[in-house]
Structure formats: structure tokens, C-alpha cells
Design a protein around this motif. Structure first.
Motif, PDB file in Angstrom:
ATOM      1  N   LYS A 108       0.462  -1.054  -0.093  1.00 55.80           N
ATOM      2  CA  LYS A 108      -0.082   0.348  -0.046  1.00 55.80           C
ATOM      3  C   LYS A 108       1.048   1.082  -0.233  1.00 55.80           C
ATOM      4  O   LYS A 108       0.600   2.267  -0.592  1.00 55.80           O
ATOM      5  CB  LYS A 108      -0.761  -0.399   1.302  1.00 55.80           C
ATOM      6  N   GLU A 112       0.612   4.126  -2.571  1.00 57.05           N
ATOM      7  CA  GLU A 112       0.000   5.631  -2.858  1.00 57.05           C
ATOM      8  C   GLU A 112       1.197   6.809  -2.745  1.00 57.05           C
ATOM      9  O   GLU A 112       0.471   7.915  -3.704  1.00 57.05           O
ATOM     10  CB  GLU A 112      -0.316   5.535  -1.210  1.00 57.05           C
ATOM     11  N   SER A 130      -7.809 -10.125  -1.377  1.00 57.06           N
ATOM     12  CA  SER A 130      -7.129  -8.957  -0.559  1.00 57.06           C
ATOM     13  C   SER A 130      -6.369  -8.000  -1.491  1.00 57.06           C
ATOM     14  O   SER A 130      -6.307  -6.757  -0.683  1.00 57.06           O
ATOM     15  CB  SER A 130      -6.279  -9.587   0.238  1.00 57.06           C
ATOM     16  N   ALA A 133      -8.245  -5.400  -2.533  1.00 53.64           N
ATOM     17  CA  ALA A 133      -9.111  -4.005  -1.908  1.00 53.64           C
ATOM     18  C   ALA A 133      -7.750  -3.672  -0.851  1.00 53.64           C
ATOM     19  O   ALA A 133      -8.474  -2.394  -1.230  1.00 53.64           O
ATOM     20  CB  ALA A 133      -9.273  -5.157  -0.764  1.00 53.64           C
ATOM     21  N   ALA A 134      -6.430  -3.770  -1.264  1.00 52.82           N
ATOM     22  CA  ALA A 134      -5.566  -2.787  -0.684  1.00 52.82           C
ATOM     23  C   ALA A 134      -5.571  -1.988  -2.146  1.00 52.82           C
ATOM     24  O   ALA A 134      -4.625  -0.665  -1.399  1.00 52.82           O
ATOM     25  CB  ALA A 134      -4.029  -4.097  -0.550  1.00 52.82           C
ATOM     26  N   LEU A 137      -7.287   0.848  -1.129  1.00 53.66           N
ATOM     27  CA  LEU A 137      -7.065   1.266   0.501  1.00 53.66           C
ATOM     28  C   LEU A 137      -6.214   2.544  -0.485  1.00 53.66           C
ATOM     29  O   LEU A 137      -6.382   3.353   0.148  1.00 53.66           O
ATOM     30  CB  LEU A 137      -7.018   0.667   1.055  1.00 53.66           C
ATOM     31  N   PRO A 140      -8.166   6.187  -2.166  1.00 49.57           N
ATOM     32  CA  PRO A 140      -9.515   5.898  -1.951  1.00 49.57           C
ATOM     33  C   PRO A 140     -10.092   7.478  -2.648  1.00 49.57           C
ATOM     34  O   PRO A 140     -11.046   7.418  -2.301  1.00 49.57           O
ATOM     35  CB  PRO A 140      -9.260   7.066  -0.696  1.00 49.57           C
ATOM     36  N   PRO A 161     -13.281  -1.003   1.090  1.00 53.25           N
ATOM     37  CA  PRO A 161     -13.852   0.174   1.662  1.00 53.25           C
ATOM     38  C   PRO A 161     -15.337   0.578   0.404  1.00 53.25           C
ATOM     39  O   PRO A 161     -15.016   0.311  -0.306  1.00 53.25           O
ATOM     40  CB  PRO A 161     -12.426   1.089   1.297  1.00 53.25           C
ATOM     41  N   LEU A 163     -16.388   3.293  -1.672  1.00 52.73           N
ATOM     42  CA  LEU A 163     -15.562   4.168  -2.858  1.00 52.73           C
ATOM     43  C   LEU A 163     -16.623   4.909  -3.421  1.00 52.73           C
ATOM     44  O   LEU A 163     -17.695   5.293  -3.585  1.00 52.73           O
ATOM     45  CB  LEU A 163     -14.884   3.281  -3.964  1.00 52.73           C
TER      46      LEU A 163
END
Length: 361
Positions: A108, A112, A130, A133-134, A137, A140, A161, A163
Motif C-alpha cells: 500500500k 500510494e 485482498s 482491496a488493498a 485503500l 480512496p 472500503p 469508494l
């Protein structure tokens, strides 16, 4: 010459890299405008290009701030080396990111560094749920999410999450566990239905996107296994057989489509499927309607005409209908005119308003 004029001149050369490179060597004042276009979209299709770009950024770190779009092939060698961290270290303003290949692990912190990504396109051979999903994250602020040709998703479904997605494209449809718990800002949905189970995914999205949904684009093609050759399953049969839980969810979701839905596009090989969907969609507020359907016989053509005659597209400013007819059905120009006239009679009001467009293949 004022810099505003030189910037305007350079803008006209945005897709001519040879000319841009020549302009970049002309004078220092042109360099920023030239770099903006040269490095706006970067495509790294293999590890060799990724290494070369990482080396370039190490020599000239300021180039990374010009990158707004990036297509990145996620090879195993790239993910197990320091090339990707070296690239993202100098980025920070990427708006659109397209990932292809295989994702083995999502860090992550590294992702980012791409920046405030708003458009994410995934075309992956295999990936853990997973890790997807990361990615969510890490970005966002995604408003445009496209997941295509992702053949193998494995692992437990982690919490995804919520969005601020406004446009969602899933081809083929995925497990509902991968989707956010709700999509209150969704305005456009593009979904490919290839299995009966995919109706659950569609139902989930339609139930949660209850406020802003404006465009619905469905591609229906469900093959039936267990025979010598695949055939297309008539979804109208499923609609009649209401004991199927997936079908009940699907029909209930169609009935609850919000009034904000103004555009719908349907692609199917079954006339009965198209008729069944139209019966359960509120057509009052639709302004843009596109239908693409396969017709194999004159009976099917008349059935389609009858189904269209029951519709009420009073507010539609454009109705586009594409008929993919069997070769024996359209044998001569007279047959084509007959097929066209049946549709025009069924939608006489739209035809009078010149809002009807019929294409026959």
C-alpha cells in the motif's frame, strides 16, 4: 513571443513526439510545455521499459511530476525488484492507472506514491481479492473503476472500503464480495452477465446505487454447460421460473431502479430476454436507449416488434436498435425493409419524432 502563444503552439503538437523533441531542444522556455506532453502518458509494457524509465527518473527526478496517466505491466520480476519503488518515488500526480499481468503482493505504501488516482483499470490474469482491496485503500479517491478480463481471483474476501465510484465497469461480472458495501455515488454501470450467478452481482449494485444511477449498460450472454456445444440460455425462462433466487433478486432490483436512470444499453442474443428486461424497467425517464439483439427467425422479429410496441419511451430523444439477423432472415433488400418497417411501426411515436435509429446486420 509571449509564453501563452508558445504553449498554445506546442499544444497542437501533443501527439507528434518527434516534433515535441525538436521543440524541446529549441530553447529552455519551451521545455516545460514539451515535457508536459511527452511524459503525460507513460506505457511500461515490460521490465526493460520499466528499468529504462526508472533510470531516467533517477537522473532527472523532476520528470515524474509530469506523468498523469500510466499503463503498467505487473510482471513477477518487476514486483520482486526495486524498480517499482524507484519509479513511484518520483511520481505523485498520476490520475489514471492501468495495471495488467499478475499481482503477487500489493504494498500500500508504494502504490500510494502514484498520487491521487481517480481512474483505475485492472486487467489481471490472477490476483488475490485482498490485494484488490488493498489497491482500493491506496486510492480512496477512485471515481472510475474498470475491471476487465480478470480471470482468476482467489483468497478470502476481505472488507472492501466504500469508494466514491461514479463509473463502474465489470467484464465479466465478479463476486459481490469484491464490491463495496454500497455505491451511493454511482452514475454509470457497465456489466457483462455470463453466468446466472452474475445476476447476484447486478442485484447488489442496483440495490445500493439508489440515488444517482443514470446509465445502465448490460451485456447478457449466459452459456449452458453440459451439452456438446454451448447454447444461449434464455433469461426469459428464468424470469418465468421465479423459484430461482438469483432471478427474483434481479427482477426486484430492476423494479427499484431510480428515476435518475436516463440511459440504458442492452446487448443480448435473446429477444425474450430483452422483452423481459423492458417489462421490469421504468421507461418514463429514459432519454437515451440502445438495444443490440440477435434475431434468428421471422417469429423472433415479430416477437421483438410486439415487445417494443408495449414500451413507453415518450421522453427518449434517441432510441438506437441494432438487429443482428440470421442470413436466411435477411435474404434480399425487401426483407431488410420489412424488418425495418416492423420496428418503425412498433415505435411509431419515436419514428415520427425522428428519434428512432435502426441498424440491421
Amino acid at each position: 513571443m509571449p509564453p501563452e502563444l508558445t504553449d498554445r503552439i506546442v499544444d497542437f503538437l501533443h501527439d507528434d513526439h518527434t516534433a515535441l523533441q525538436c521543440c524541446g531542444l529549441t530553447c529552455r522556455s519551451w521545455l516545460a510545455s514539451v515535457r508536459y506532453h511527452l511524459y503525460y502518458a507513460i506505457s511500461l509494457e515490460n521490465i526493460r521499459l520499466s528499468r529504462a524509465f526508472a533510470s531516467l527518473l533517477n537522473r532527472t527526478p523532476s520528470l515524474g511530476r509530469y506523468v498523469r496517466e500510466m499503463n503498467l505491466a505487473m510482471s513477477e520480476e518487476l514486483q520482486h525488484s526495486d524498480v517499482l519503488p524507484g519509479i513511484t518515488l518520483h511520481l505523485g500526480r498520476v490520475r489514471r492507472l492501468a495495471l495488467s499481468g499478475d499481482i503477487f503482493k500489493v504494498d500500500k505504501a508504494i502504490f500510494e506514491r502514484f498520487g491521487p488516482v481517480q481512474e483505475l483499470a485492472l486487467s489481471l490474469s490472477s490476483c488475490k481479492i485482498s490485494d484488490v482491496a488493498a489497491l482500493f485503500l491506496a486510492f480512496p479517491g477512485i471515481s472510475d473503476l474498470s475491471i476487465k478480463n480478470t480471470r482468476y481471483l482467489y483468497g478470502p474476501a476481505d472488507h472492501v472500503p466504500m469508494l466514491p465510484v461514479k463509473r463502474l465497469e465489470l467484464q465479466p461480472a465478479l463476486n459481490p464480495g469484491l464490491l463495496p458495501p454500497s455505491s451511493p455515488m454511482l452514475e454509470s454501470l457497465v456489466l457483462s452477465i455470463r453466468r446466472v450467478e452474475d445476476l447476484v452481482t447486478l442485484s447488489h449494485i442496483l440495490r445500493t446505487a439508489i440515488r444517482q444511477l443514470k446509465q445502465l449498460d448490460l451485456q447478457m450472454n449466459i452459456p449452458v454447460a453440459g451439452e456438446k456445444r454451448a447454447v444461449v440460455l434464455c433469461i426469459e425462462y428464468l424470469i418465468l421460473r421465479t423459484e430461482y433466487q438469483e432471478t427474483s433478486l434481479f427482477l426486484d432490483s430492476l423494479r427499484r431502479c431510480p428515476q435518475s436512470l436516463t440511459a440504458i444499453r442492452l446487448y443480448t442474443k435473446s429477444v425474450q430476454c430483452l422483452a423481459g428486461i423492458l417489462d421490469h424497467v421504468d421507461q418514463t425517464y429514459l432519454t437515451d436507449v440502445t438495444m443490440d439483439v440477435s434475431v434468428g427467425s421471422m417469429y423472433g422479429l415479430k416477437s421483438l416488434s410486439g415487445a417494443l410496441a408495449k414500451t413507453h419511451f415518450r421522453n427518449a430523444s434517441r432510441i438506437g436498435i441494432t438487429l443482428r439477423c440470421a442470413r436466411l432472415l435477411i435474404y434480399c433488400p425487401r426483407d431488410e425493409e420489412l424488418a425495418r418497417s416492423l420496428i418503425e411501426v412498433a415505435l411509431a411515436d419515436a419514428h415520427k419524432r425522428r428519434a428512432l435509429f435502426v441498424t440491421i446486420h
